[in-house]
Scaffold this motif. Structure first.
Motif, PDB file in Angstrom:
ATOM      1  N   ARG A   1      10.297  -4.305   8.695  1.00 42.80           N
ATOM      2  CA  ARG A   1      10.599  -4.282   7.260  1.00 42.80           C
ATOM      3  C   ARG A   1       9.338  -4.098   6.405  1.00 42.80           C
ATOM      4  N   ASN A   2       8.202  -4.533   6.939  1.00 37.55           N
ATOM      5  CA  ASN A   2       6.940  -4.376   6.200  1.00 37.55           C
ATOM      6  C   ASN A   2       6.079  -3.239   6.755  1.00 37.55           C
ATOM      7  N   ARG A   3       6.683  -2.402   7.594  1.00 38.59           N
ATOM      8  CA  ARG A   3       5.894  -1.344   8.228  1.00 38.59           C
ATOM      9  C   ARG A   3       5.287  -0.368   7.213  1.00 38.59           C
ATOM     10  N   ILE A   4       6.082   0.074   6.255  1.00 38.85           N
ATOM     11  CA  ILE A   4       5.605   1.089   5.310  1.00 38.85           C
ATOM     12  C   ILE A   4       4.408   0.566   4.517  1.00 38.85           C
ATOM     13  N   VAL A   5       4.526  -0.634   3.975  1.00 39.54           N
ATOM     14  CA  VAL A   5       3.440  -1.185   3.163  1.00 39.54           C
ATOM     15  C   VAL A   5       2.206  -1.461   4.017  1.00 39.54           C
ATOM     16  N   ASN A   6       2.404  -1.995   5.225  1.00 37.29           N
ATOM     17  CA  ASN A   6       1.245  -2.325   6.074  1.00 37.29           C
ATOM     18  C   ASN A   6       0.536  -1.072   6.571  1.00 37.29           C
ATOM     19  N   ASP A   7       1.311  -0.070   6.967  1.00 37.09           N
ATOM     20  CA  ASP A   7       0.695   1.187   7.428  1.00 37.09           C
ATOM     21  C   ASP A   7      -0.078   1.859   6.297  1.00 37.09           C
ATOM     22  N   SER A   8       0.510   1.847   5.102  1.00 40.61           N
ATOM     23  CA  SER A   8      -0.143   2.482   3.957  1.00 40.61           C
ATOM     24  C   SER A   8      -1.448   1.779   3.605  1.00 40.61           C
ATOM     25  N   LEU A   9      -1.409   0.453   3.580  1.00 39.81           N
ATOM     26  CA  LEU A   9      -2.614  -0.303   3.227  1.00 39.81           C
ATOM     27  C   LEU A   9      -3.713  -0.094   4.269  1.00 39.81           C
ATOM     28  N   GLN A  10      -3.341  -0.166   5.558  1.00 40.82           N
ATOM     29  CA  GLN A  10      -4.355   0.019   6.602  1.00 40.82           C
ATOM     30  C   GLN A  10      -4.946   1.429   6.564  1.00 40.82           C
ATOM     31  N   SER A  11      -4.106   2.398   6.269  1.00 36.49           N
ATOM     32  CA  SER A  11      -4.593   3.783   6.150  1.00 36.49           C
ATOM     33  C   SER A  11      -5.599   3.889   5.005  1.00 36.49           C
ATOM     34  N   ALA A  12      -5.304   3.215   3.897  1.00 37.19           N
ATOM     35  CA  ALA A  12      -6.214   3.243   2.750  1.00 37.19           C
ATOM     36  C   ALA A  12      -7.543   2.567   3.088  1.00 37.19           C
ATOM     37  N   ILE A  13      -7.461   1.414   3.735  1.00 33.97           N
ATOM     38  CA  ILE A  13      -8.676   0.652   4.052  1.00 33.97           C
ATOM     39  C   ILE A  13      -9.595   1.445   4.977  1.00 33.97           C
ATOM     40  N   LYS A  14      -8.996   2.232   5.891  1.00 38.24           N
ATOM     41  CA  LYS A  14      -9.795   3.011   6.840  1.00 38.24           C
ATOM     42  C   LYS A  14     -10.304   4.322   6.241  1.00 38.24           C
ATOM     43  N   SER A  15      -9.807   4.700   5.067  1.00 36.14           N
ATOM     44  CA  SER A  15     -10.159   5.998   4.502  1.00 36.14           C
ATOM     45  C   SER A  15     -11.603   6.020   4.005  1.00 36.14           C
ATOM     46  N   LYS A  16     -12.132   7.236   3.849  1.00 37.84           N
ATOM     47  CA  LYS A  16     -13.466   7.447   3.296  1.00 37.84           C
ATOM     48  C   LYS A  16     -13.343   8.317   2.056  1.00 37.84           C
ATOM     49  N   PRO A  17     -14.042   7.994   0.974  1.00 40.10           N
ATOM     50  CA  PRO A  17     -14.898   6.821   0.811  1.00 40.10           C
ATOM     51  C   PRO A  17     -14.072   5.540   0.745  1.00 40.10           C
ATOM     52  N   ALA A  18     -14.681   4.437   1.175  1.00 39.67           N
ATOM     53  CA  ALA A  18     -13.970   3.169   1.300  1.00 39.67           C
ATOM     54  C   ALA A  18     -13.457   2.679  -0.048  1.00 39.67           C
ATOM     55  N   PRO A  19     -12.192   2.211  -0.111  1.00 41.86           N
ATOM     56  CA  PRO A  19     -11.659   1.702  -1.376  1.00 41.86           C
ATOM     57  C   PRO A  19     -12.115   0.282  -1.687  1.00 41.86           C
TER      58      PRO A  19
ATOM     59  N   THR B   1       0.974  -8.558   1.762  1.00 43.28           N
ATOM     60  CA  THR B   1       1.957  -7.473   1.692  1.00 43.28           C
ATOM     61  C   THR B   1       3.379  -8.002   1.850  1.00 43.28           C
ATOM     62  N   GLY B   2       4.323  -7.171   1.469  1.00 47.38           N
ATOM     63  CA  GLY B   2       5.725  -7.528   1.592  1.00 47.38           C
ATOM     64  C   GLY B   2       6.595  -6.338   1.253  1.00 47.38           C
ATOM     65  N   ASN B   3       7.897  -6.590   1.109  1.00 52.44           N
ATOM     66  CA  ASN B   3       8.796  -5.486   0.768  1.00 52.44           C
ATOM     67  C   ASN B   3       9.654  -5.857  -0.444  1.00 52.44           C
ATOM     68  N   LEU B   4      10.268  -4.835  -1.019  1.00 52.94           N
ATOM     69  CA  LEU B   4      10.973  -5.004  -2.295  1.00 52.94           C
ATOM     70  C   LEU B   4      12.334  -5.679  -2.165  1.00 52.94           C
ATOM     71  N   GLU B   5      12.726  -6.048  -0.956  1.00 50.81           N
ATOM     72  CA  GLU B   5      13.975  -6.798  -0.786  1.00 50.81           C
ATOM     73  C   GLU B   5      13.697  -8.272  -0.492  1.00 50.81           C
ATOM     74  N   ASP B   6      12.828  -8.536   0.464  1.00 55.91           N
ATOM     75  CA  ASP B   6      12.574  -9.915   0.877  1.00 55.91           C
ATOM     76  C   ASP B   6      11.573 -10.640  -0.035  1.00 55.91           C
ATOM     77  N   ASP B   7      10.688  -9.885  -0.686  1.00 59.60           N
ATOM     78  CA  ASP B   7       9.557 -10.510  -1.376  1.00 59.60           C
ATOM     79  C   ASP B   7       9.518 -10.247  -2.882  1.00 59.60           C
ATOM     80  N   ILE B   8      10.550  -9.609  -3.412  1.00 64.40           N
ATOM     81  CA  ILE B   8      10.550  -9.250  -4.830  1.00 64.40           C
ATOM     82  C   ILE B   8      10.429 -10.480  -5.729  1.00 64.40           C
TER      83      ILE B   8
END
Length: 802
Positions: free
Chosen positions: A59-77, A89-96
């Motif tokens: 359920r949190n795959r999309i948000v976690n994958d996106s964040l990890q992709s951003a953190i690994k990107s260059k230049p670093a965010p 992180t969380g999702n818009l159903e369980d954590d809203i």
């Protein structure tokens, strides 16, 4: 009214922008909640693990994958990798429901009005009244987004448009809706500048707001001009890059990096939504852009755009450029223009514009047409997109990396001359421009008492640009407040008993004139003032020592003179530490080699967050010779504790030099030992840096600053450490990780940081280590390999940096 504070931020949408915004709030210390949608299907990997759509990890795959992709990107965010722990992180159903704890909710979902309205409807069920709620839209009208929302929601709602990447681009556009509370706008304006380190610009709710409206006009104008004038993509990039104070990526390389599809999306949005714009047709895409879109030549993301990188048979890379006539790739061609040659000796970008528009070649024609069109367009966007002309300049500088905004450039060529350029294109400026001239006002800006004033169109008089009181703008005070200057520095009186020594050499490199200026500044401060700041507002603080001077002395074997020059550098750095007044160094951008050594010796450091600091002398075949090697040995000694593994501590500091480590932010410089926790501070907004450094110097003076006692207690480990280092360099060379010359440099550094071959751990003075450092530096300058590296650096026209 209670003071509004931002401690918790909820970011809705974890795409490139959402994750980037989340990371930047984490950078400044906020607690961040990042939410995204729940996946509707399992991946093959999830199926193989036996997971279901109900599992939290899914359920949190999309948000976690996106964040990890951003953190690994260059230049670093992120300023520092550890700051990721501030983001949950969380999702818009369980954590809203968790958004009820947020002080600010930022929506960063897909650019579709229907989806945004659904998100806002859902958020309002959980949002605490009074909480800020904003949209990062890049162009959807704010007035449409809050339809059907409560009065409290509408009062606290507006657009907050970050530019990508959020850490690095400074523009923060704030767009009020029809019901936005003025207090909310004022708060966000101040918060963006003070906390996020941005240039806050309040814009009107018009298509593409300010930055993209003007920026996309400029790019689209070039797209049409390039074919009309028969220019190549390389020629346009040469003409629109650093020579006019724009990024090296200029125009077409920038489009490749950003993505052609992104630019086309914004341009189409403007074209559809501004039918009354007098330059409406400019926003229509030329045929070659449509062809590129059809071919999916989108730039870096698709592997090719205006440029294409290919591998040769021998494994080397080659850059091809797109021929816009044949729409085929060909070898990249070097672009040269006589007009550009005339500006080579002109250091100040603003001083180049009058020369560029006088050019008699194709470059001169290009600049006349380009600037004329831009001047006409920006003049007519007032009052449509903003009432104040300085906001257009601010937006272009902060959002597109221009060194000077359109009205600043117009001032540089002269307002009347700018009108001539406009009329030569059969266009005309807005009526208010001629009205301004008729009233005897001949420039859009003026400087009074160190502050910048802009021409206010409704009142027909100059008004002070608001928000400057927190800044010290050196350009504005250099002439009136200078107390000393030579070819390398200007020493300015900042007021309140504090001086500033501003480097003014090429690339702020450090040579004899700069060192003389620093010593003079200390002399003046000790006699007549209370403190000294070493700071400037150039692109970089300093990229190191003057390589040419070192090379010439070494080639001529003038070792007595070179010894004196190196000792002068060391003595200057030591004066920064052991003077009778507090010294504060304010590094920003690249602060390398000698610039880093000065930073190391200040009483305090006020570093811009975007500071890239390091001792990089290994790259040219020497060790730090201005006190840097000594200082790292001293700092290692200060970390030694009883029963501690002292060799490991020393090794960390040795590797910071030996690997020529450069921090990718000021926060990383704490890890390398260059900044010291509890002593040195970081400011996110570079514009505040000099004022903050002045305040720190003033505070230290007020607290009763006393000249420190020179250190005689630096613990060095002698043969014990030297043996460890020599074994290490032998094995590195044997494994072909380093060359024979690299080993020689490393062994010289080992000799200094071990304190020589003393038979047992011993406490020594700083001067003892400085003498070892200088001797090692001089011996390396006589090496053939070092001379070859120095010569290579000179040919590339670079000061001492890796």
């Amino acid at each position: 009214m209670s003071k509004r504070r931002i401690e918790k931020v909820a970011v809705i949408g974890s795409g490139i922008m959402g994750s980037g915004i989340a990371c930047h709030f984490a950078n400044i210390g906020a607690e961040v909640l990042l939410l995204d949608i729940v996946p509707r299907e399992l991946t093959e990997k999830e199926k193989a693990k036996g997971l279901s759509l109900e599992d939290t990890v899914v359920r949190n795959r999309i948000v976690n994958d996106s964040l990890q992709s951003a953190i690994k990107s260059k230049p670093a965010p992120l300023y520092h990798k550890d700051f990721a722990s501030r983001i949950s992180t969380g999702n818009l159903e369980d954590d809203i429901a968790k958004v009820s704890e947020a002080d600010w909710i930022i929506e960063v979902v897909v650019e579709r009005l229907d989806i945004k309205k659904q998100v806002f409807e859902n958020l309002e069920k959980h949002r605490t009244p009074g909480t800020l709620i904003t949209s990062n839209t890049s162009g959807i009208p704010i007035q449409y987004m809050n339809e059907g929302r409560s009065e409290d929601f509408r009062k606290h709602f507006c657009g907050t448009h970050f530019f990508n990447p959020p850490r690095y681009l400074d523009l923060f556009e704030i767009i009020p809706g029809p019901d936005t509370d003025p207090e909310v706008l004022a708060f966000l304006n101040g918060y963006g500048e003070k906390f996020l380190g941005k240039t806050s610009v309040v814009a009107k709710d018009t298509p593409a707001f300010i930055g993209n409206r003007i920026g996309i006009f400029g790019i689209q104008s070039l797209f049409h001009q390039v074919k009309e004038m028969g220019l190549t993509v390389e020629e346009v990039d040469k003409l629109t890059g650093p020579v006019i104070g724009r990024p090296k990526s200029a125009t077409f390389r920038t489009v490749d990096v950003v993505g052609l599809d992104t630019l086309v999306h914004v341009a189409n949005g403007i074209y559809e939504n501004v039918p009354e714009d007098e330059e409406h047709e400019i926003f229509q895409l030329p045929e070659f852009i449509n062809t590129m879109m059809e071919n999916k030549w989108l730039g870096s993301k698709s592997g090719q755009g205006f440029y294409k990188k290919i591998k040769n048979d021998d494994g080397s890379s080659k850059i091809l450029a797109l021929d816009l006539d044949t729409m085929e790739y060909r070898d990249s061609k070097k672009a040269n223009f006589d007009t550009l040659q005339k500006t080579k000796s002109v250091d100040e970008v603003l001083d180049r514009f009058p020369i560029l528009i006088q050019g008699e070649d194709k470059a001169g024609e290009f600049y006349r047409k380009n600037f004329g069109a831009m001047f006409a367009y920006v003049s007519k966007r007032i009052p449509e997109i903003t009432d104040e002309l300085y906001k257009i300049d601010d937006a272009m500088k902060a959002g597109f990396g221009w060194q000077n905004g359109p009205f600043e450039i117009w001032d540089a060529v002269g307002v009347e001359k700018g009108i001539e350029l406009i009329e030569a294109l059969d266009k005309e400026p807005a009526a208010w421009v001629q009205e301004m001239l008729d009233n005897g006002i001949t420039s859009f800006y003026t400087v009074k008492d160190g502050a910048t004033y802009y021409y206010d169109i409704p009142s027909k008089e100059y008004k002070k640009i608001p928000g400057q009181d927190a800044f010290i703008i050196l350009d504005n005070i250099r002439e009136s407040k200078a107390v000393f200057q030579n070819s390398g520095v200007v020493v300015e009186d900042l007021g309140d008993g504090i001086l500033n020594c501003e480097f003014r050499s090429k690339m702020n490199s450090i040579g004899g004139d700069v060192l003389a200026g620093v010593n003079k500044a200390i002399d003046l401060a000790e006699k007549e003032y209370d403190g000294l700041v070493i700071g400037n507002q150039g692109k970089n603080f300093s990229v190191g020592a003057n390589v040419g001077m070192i090379f010439m002395m070494a080639v001529e074997q003038e070792y007595d003179e070179l010894n004196m020059a190196v000792k002068y550098f060391q003595d200057t750095c030591m004066r920064l530490r052991y003077s009778s007044i507090p010294t504060v160094v304010a590094p920003h951008g690249m602060s390398l080699g000698g610039g880093c050594e000065m930073t190391l010796h200040a009483d305090r450091v006020v570093a811009a967050a975007e500071s890239y600091i390091g001792l990089v002398e290994f790259g040219v075949g020497v060790i730090p010779g201005g006190g840097g090697s000594k200082e790292m040995a001293l700092r290692a000694s200060d970390t030694f504790q009883k029963n501690d593994v002292e060799l490991n501590r020393l090794r960390e500091y040795f590797l910071a030099i030996g690997m020529a480590k450069v921090s990718t932010s000021a926060y990383e410089a704490y890890d390398t030992g260059i900044l010291q926790k509890g002593k040195d501070i970081v400011v996110v907004n570079k514009d505040r840096q000099i004022a903050t450094a002045k305040a720190v110097a003033r505070m230290m003076a007020d607290q009763g600053y006393t000249k420190p006692v020179k250190r005689q207690d630096v613990k060095v480990l002698g043969k014990q450490a030297l043996g460890m280092f020599l074994v290490g360099t032998d094995s590195m060379e044997a494994g072909h990780y380093i060359s024979e010359h690299d080993k020689k440099i490393a062994n010289k550094l080992a000799w200094v940081m071990a304190g020589g071959d003393l038979s047992e751990p011993t406490e020594v003075s700083e001067q003892y280590l400085l003498d070892l450092e200088r001797e090692a530096f001089l011996s390396l300058c006589g090496e053939r390999k070092t001379l070859e590296r120095l010569q290579h650096m000179i040919q590339k026209n670079k000061p001492l940096r890796n």
